[in-house]
Scaffold this active site. Structure first.
Site, PDB file in Angstrom:
ATOM      1  N   CYS A   1      13.697  11.648   6.858  1.00 28.69           N
ATOM      2  CA  CYS A   1      13.660  11.247   8.224  1.00 28.69           C
ATOM      3  C   CYS A   1      15.081  11.377   9.010  1.00 28.69           C
ATOM      4  O   CYS A   1      15.312  11.518  10.182  1.00 28.69           O
ATOM      5  CB  CYS A   1      13.325   9.972   8.719  1.00 28.69           C
ATOM      6  SG  CYS A   1      13.882   8.732   7.388  1.00 28.69           S
TER       7      CYS A   1
ATOM      8  N   GLU B   1      10.651   1.998  10.418  1.00 25.99           N
ATOM      9  CA  GLU B   1      11.193   2.877  10.009  1.00 25.99           C
ATOM     10  C   GLU B   1      10.537   4.170  10.308  1.00 25.99           C
ATOM     11  O   GLU B   1       9.782   4.564   9.388  1.00 25.99           O
ATOM     12  CB  GLU B   1      12.028   2.862   8.620  1.00 25.99           C
ATOM     13  CG  GLU B   1      13.367   3.453   8.547  1.00 25.99           C
ATOM     14  CD  GLU B   1      12.956   5.060   8.059  1.00 25.99           C
ATOM     15  OE1 GLU B   1      12.984   5.768   8.737  1.00 25.99           O
ATOM     16  OE2 GLU B   1      12.709   5.283   6.602  1.00 25.99           O
TER      17      GLU B   1
ATOM     18  N   LYS C   1       0.968  -1.117  -0.029  1.00 23.15           N
ATOM     19  CA  LYS C   1       0.056   0.021   0.007  1.00 23.15           C
ATOM     20  C   LYS C   1       0.785   1.196  -0.014  1.00 23.15           C
ATOM     21  O   LYS C   1       1.287   1.479   1.069  1.00 23.15           O
ATOM     22  CB  LYS C   1      -0.915   0.268   1.177  1.00 23.15           C
ATOM     23  CG  LYS C   1      -1.900   0.946   1.019  1.00 23.15           C
ATOM     24  CD  LYS C   1      -2.208   1.694   2.410  1.00 23.15           C
ATOM     25  CE  LYS C   1      -1.358   2.649   2.963  1.00 23.15           C
ATOM     26  NZ  LYS C   1      -1.414   4.107   2.087  1.00 23.15           N
TER      27      LYS C   1
ATOM     28  N   GLU D   1      10.470  17.007  15.399  1.00 23.25           N
ATOM     29  CA  GLU D   1      11.036  16.911  13.973  1.00 23.25           C
ATOM     30  C   GLU D   1      10.268  17.919  13.090  1.00 23.25           C
ATOM     31  O   GLU D   1       9.182  18.480  13.083  1.00 23.25           O
ATOM     32  CB  GLU D   1      10.575  15.525  13.201  1.00 23.25           C
ATOM     33  CG  GLU D   1      11.090  15.312  12.074  1.00 23.25           C
ATOM     34  CD  GLU D   1      10.720  13.837  11.623  1.00 23.25           C
ATOM     35  OE1 GLU D   1      11.528  13.316  11.002  1.00 23.25           O
ATOM     36  OE2 GLU D   1       9.831  13.240  11.847  1.00 23.25           O
TER      37      GLU D   1
END
Length: 484
Positions: free
Chosen positions: A287, A253, A177, A388
């Site tokens: 990331c 992750e 997906k 972040e």
């Protein structure tokens, strides 16, 4: 091959299909807001059929030789490189990253196909001496079964091959997906695998703008034995909790909050060059981008000056335009988050050295463009120090001692990537070992590769992708004890 019908973006048991009810969702270019296509909007029923297909294909595929599986991956690698330019243009249009960066990602995506084509032939077991006469121990590694893969929009091709390649190399089958923002990139990758000879049902694709019902079916079905996900920590935690109900193996992750440490024995200009390249990679939407740039006080002025000079040369615009190095953010929510962090930092005493606002001139108002930004004098009271950013904002933080900066760098629940610049070998060793992160770059802004394990600790994830470890994630260990 993928058919001409634009909305037949579901690949189930080797057939390209539309959604059962004909539902579609728009795919738009983030740089302009223009419609570039439509994708099938699948739901639970289509997901169930994709799992059925993967489950049926698992037996024959897992029984194939490792050499046969490797041949398919190698052919897919070659096809991806042959069509690299077309794939890069598609990625730049659909995802928004500059064309140069898109070309790099296509090569990176192909690397995973090549690496795991070779690793497929190196799934080794072993024998263990027994403590009993007339007895033998044998250890086998076998594919886990059907895999559910969920991939992000920021690296829409390489994150697919980083999951699909080891899965099929190990003998697993997969239901993928992709992110709703970049379904066309996923279609292109799966079409290459199909053309390379991957049998029907081994890799299935479910595109949707409604991830919840699709995710629920992938989590609930006990035939799905592994979940691999790249995305936010918040979503990853929910998926991991759901996977526990059927004891699926998980690879996660997740988000990062990377520190970059520049010591005063490093060349501040060289370090500023590295910081610019790493921070503004994919418009900061990576990331592993450094979120907190710690610079020792003796070189902070020289470093900041060099960082500003380099950042000021970055040109924003649609990724397919010549000379562009900064693309759009993914959506209005991302733009709002970045602006909120910048405004909060300035209100709390940070110096806005460069940028700090949305870009709207020369047609950029049609997309979500934010000016490449440098903030100085960041401290722990500011949102950008704790959250972040996922945007083009470099936050510079002065520090005094090695012990202080290691403690500050580790003061986060995230633990994905970290970086340090120093000419002192002893310091490089001490600090890299003390940093509680899954990845450390020592004078290196790109400590990644298909051949190397990638992943984090803490809330940045579980498991590793790439390297030998990336294949082990798709293999169960079986012990056979035999009395002779």
């Amino acid at each position: 091959m993928y058919p001409a019908a634009d909305t037949a973006t579901l690949l189930i048991d080797g057939k390209w299909l539309e959604a059962d009810d004909g539902a579609t969702f728009p795919v738009t270019a983030p740089a302009t807001g223009e419609l570039i296509g439509r994708a099938a909007d699948a739901g639970a029923a289509e997901t169930d059929r994709a799992i059925d297909a993967a489950a049926a294909a698992f037996g024959p595929w897992s029984a194939e030789t490792a050499y046969a599986r490797a041949d398919v991956l190698r052919r897919a690698h070659d096809l991806m490189l042959e069509r690299a330019e077309d794939l890069a243009v598609l990625m730049s249009t659909e995802q928004g990253k500059p064309l140069k960066a898109a070309r790099n990602e296509v090569r990176y995506a192909a690397d995973f196909l090549a690496w795991f084509a070779e690793e497929a032939k190196r799934v080794h077991g072993r024998t263990i001496p027994s403590n009993r006469r007339g007895h033998r121990f044998q250890v086998l590694k076998q594919p886990v079964g059907v895999v559910a893969g969920i991939t992000p929009w920021n690296y829409p091709m390489s994150m697919i091959t980083r999951k699909v390649a080891p899965a099929v190399a190990a003998g697993c089958t997969i239901v993928l997906k992709p992110a709703e923002q970049t379904p066309l990139c996923a279609v292109a990758v799966l079409a290459l695998l199909e053309e390379a000879g991957l049998p029907p049902g081994v890799a299935n694709l479910v595109t949707t703008a409604r991830p919840e019902p699709v995710g629920e079916r992938l989590l609930a079905d006990p035939r799905v034995r592994k979940l691999t996900f790249t995305g936010s920590t918040e979503v990853g935690m929910r998926l991991a909790a759901g996977a526990a109900a059927t004891m699926k193996r998980v690879s996660m992750e997740l988000g990062g909050h990377a520190p970059m440490i520049v010591f005063d024995d490093a060349d501040p200009v060289h370090a500023a060059k590295g910081a610019t390249l790493a921070k503004f990679l994919n418009t900061g939407q990576a990331c592993i981008s450094p979120n907190r740039i710690y610079v020792q006080r003796g070189v902070v002025e020289a470093f900041t000056e060099a960082l500003v000079a380099r950042t000021a040369t970055l040109s924003a615009g649609p990724g397919t335009s010549p000379g562009v190095s900064i693309g759009p953010l993914v959506d209005d929510a991302a733009l709002t988050k970045v602006q909120r962090q910048v405004d909060d930092a300035v209100e709390r005493g940070a110096r806005l050295v460069l940028g700090g606002t949305r870009l709207t001139e020369d047609g950029l108002d049609r997309g979500c463009f934010f000016a490449p930004t440098v903030l100085a004098d960041i401290d722990e009271t500011m949102l950008i120090y704790r959250e972040e950013t996922f945007g083009p904002v470099a936050a510079v933080i002065p520090f005094d001692t090695e012990e202080e900066v290691v403690a500050r760098a580790n003061d986060t629940a995230y633990g994905l990537a970290s970086y340090l610049y120093t000419r002192d070998l002893g310091r490089a060793t001490r600090v890299s070992e003390a940093l509680r992160f899954g990845i450390v770059g020592v004078n290196d802004i790109n400590p990644t590769g298909a051949q190397a394990p990638f992943g984090g600790v803490g809330v940045s994830g579980l498991g590793r992708e790439g390297g030998v470890e990336g294949l082990d994630e798709y293999l169960d260990v079986k012990l056979i004890g035999t009395a002779l």
